[in-house]
Design a protein around this motif. Structure first.
Motif, mmCIF file in Angstrom:
data_model
loop_
_atom_site.group_PDB
_atom_site.id
_atom_site.type_symbol
_atom_site.label_atom_id
_atom_site.label_comp_id
_atom_site.label_asym_id
_atom_site.label_seq_id
_atom_site.Cartn_x
_atom_site.Cartn_y
_atom_site.Cartn_z
ATOM 1 N N LEU A 1 -1.738 1.504 -24.457
ATOM 2 C CA LEU A 1 -0.778 2.133 -23.954
ATOM 3 C C LEU A 1 0.606 1.292 -24.175
ATOM 4 C CD1 LEU A 1 -1.895 4.707 -21.478
ATOM 5 C CD2 LEU A 1 -1.716 5.339 -23.998
ATOM 6 N N ASN A 2 0.636 0.106 -23.583
ATOM 7 C CA ASN A 2 1.647 -0.963 -23.679
ATOM 8 C C ASN A 2 2.113 -1.294 -24.888
ATOM 9 O OD1 ASN A 2 2.737 -1.061 -20.837
ATOM 10 N ND2 ASN A 2 0.885 -2.236 -20.212
ATOM 11 N N LYS A 3 0.981 -1.358 -25.955
ATOM 12 C CA LYS A 3 1.217 -1.887 -27.117
ATOM 13 C C LYS A 3 2.103 -0.754 -27.757
ATOM 14 C CE LYS A 3 -1.038 -3.320 -31.363
ATOM 15 N NZ LYS A 3 -1.164 -2.179 -32.310
ATOM 16 N N LEU A 4 1.842 0.589 -27.775
ATOM 17 C CA LEU A 4 2.661 1.469 -28.550
ATOM 18 C C LEU A 4 4.041 1.639 -27.750
ATOM 19 C CD1 LEU A 4 -0.393 4.244 -28.544
ATOM 20 C CD2 LEU A 4 0.882 3.100 -30.459
ATOM 21 N N PHE B 1 10.257 6.101 -34.400
ATOM 22 C CA PHE B 1 10.295 6.897 -33.018
ATOM 23 C C PHE B 1 9.507 7.810 -32.984
ATOM 24 C CE2 PHE B 1 12.407 10.041 -30.512
ATOM 25 C CZ PHE B 1 12.045 9.463 -29.325
ATOM 26 N N ARG B 2 9.506 8.842 -33.905
ATOM 27 C CA ARG B 2 8.686 10.284 -33.854
ATOM 28 C C ARG B 2 7.393 9.870 -33.862
ATOM 29 N NH1 ARG B 2 10.647 13.542 -31.244
ATOM 30 N NH2 ARG B 2 12.744 13.450 -31.218
ATOM 31 N N ARG B 3 6.991 9.043 -34.870
ATOM 32 C CA ARG B 3 5.587 8.861 -35.248
ATOM 33 C C ARG B 3 4.987 7.978 -33.726
ATOM 34 N NH1 ARG B 3 6.489 5.661 -38.996
ATOM 35 N NH2 ARG B 3 6.577 3.975 -38.132
ATOM 36 N N THR B 4 5.572 7.117 -33.325
ATOM 37 C CA THR B 4 5.123 6.144 -32.193
ATOM 38 C C THR B 4 5.023 7.094 -30.904
ATOM 39 O OG1 THR B 4 5.898 4.279 -33.290
ATOM 40 C CG2 THR B 4 5.137 4.053 -31.069
ATOM 41 N N LEU B 5 5.940 8.044 -30.706
ATOM 42 C CA LEU B 5 5.970 8.761 -29.552
ATOM 43 C C LEU B 5 4.741 9.731 -29.604
ATOM 44 C CD1 LEU B 5 7.130 9.876 -26.856
ATOM 45 C CD2 LEU B 5 8.631 11.278 -28.272
ATOM 46 N N GLY B 6 4.571 10.239 -30.861
ATOM 47 C CA GLY B 6 3.378 11.239 -30.883
ATOM 48 C C GLY B 6 2.042 10.514 -30.764
ATOM 49 N N ALA B 7 1.944 9.152 -31.134
ATOM 50 C CA ALA B 7 0.952 8.479 -30.941
ATOM 51 C C ALA B 7 0.650 8.187 -29.738
ATOM 52 C CB ALA B 7 0.804 7.042 -31.931
ATOM 53 N N LEU B 8 1.904 7.538 -28.935
ATOM 54 C CA LEU B 8 1.618 7.574 -27.424
ATOM 55 C C LEU B 8 1.232 8.547 -26.578
ATOM 56 C CD1 LEU B 8 2.056 5.422 -25.221
ATOM 57 C CD2 LEU B 8 4.561 6.290 -25.038
ATOM 58 N N LEU B 9 1.743 9.682 -26.832
ATOM 59 C CA LEU B 9 1.157 11.056 -26.246
ATOM 60 C C LEU B 9 -0.201 11.253 -26.581
ATOM 61 C CD1 LEU B 9 4.632 12.761 -26.278
ATOM 62 C CD2 LEU B 9 3.759 11.588 -24.329
#
Length: 92
Positions: free
Chosen positions: A21-24, A40-48
């Motif tokens: 999670l910290n990597k994302l 930002f959109r892509r990574t926020l989606g991946a984190l969630l």
């Protein structure tokens, strides 16, 4: 750790998953600093998605204090900037 995703509820995530999670979170912070809206959109989606995949949802009536609060999937870059600490969304 109890994580709240705004607008969705709480998830219990084992500490062993926080390196992923910290990597994302680091990627998200870099994209925000550079103004990369698409990244930002892509990574926020991946984190969630990672929190949902790795965590165990708590019942809606659970009253556990959230140790970490993440923005909703549709949060704007500016809204997320307001939630950030120096370490990003997830304290290191």
């Amino acid at each position: 750790m109890i994580v709240r995703i705004m607008g969705e509820g709480q998830v219990k995530v084992a500490d062993s998953h926080f390196s992923e999670l910290n990597k994302l979170d680091d990627e998200l912070l870099a994209e925000m600093e550079s103004g990369d809206e698409e990244g930002f959109r892509r990574t926020l989606g991946a984190l969630l998605d990672a929190v949902r995949r790795l965590g165990e949802p708590l019942p809606d009536d659970a009253l556990e204090p959230s140790e970490l609060i993440l923005p909703a999937q549709d949060a704007s870059l500016d809204e997320v900037k307001e939630m950030l600490s120096d370490d990003g969304l997830i304290p290191g």
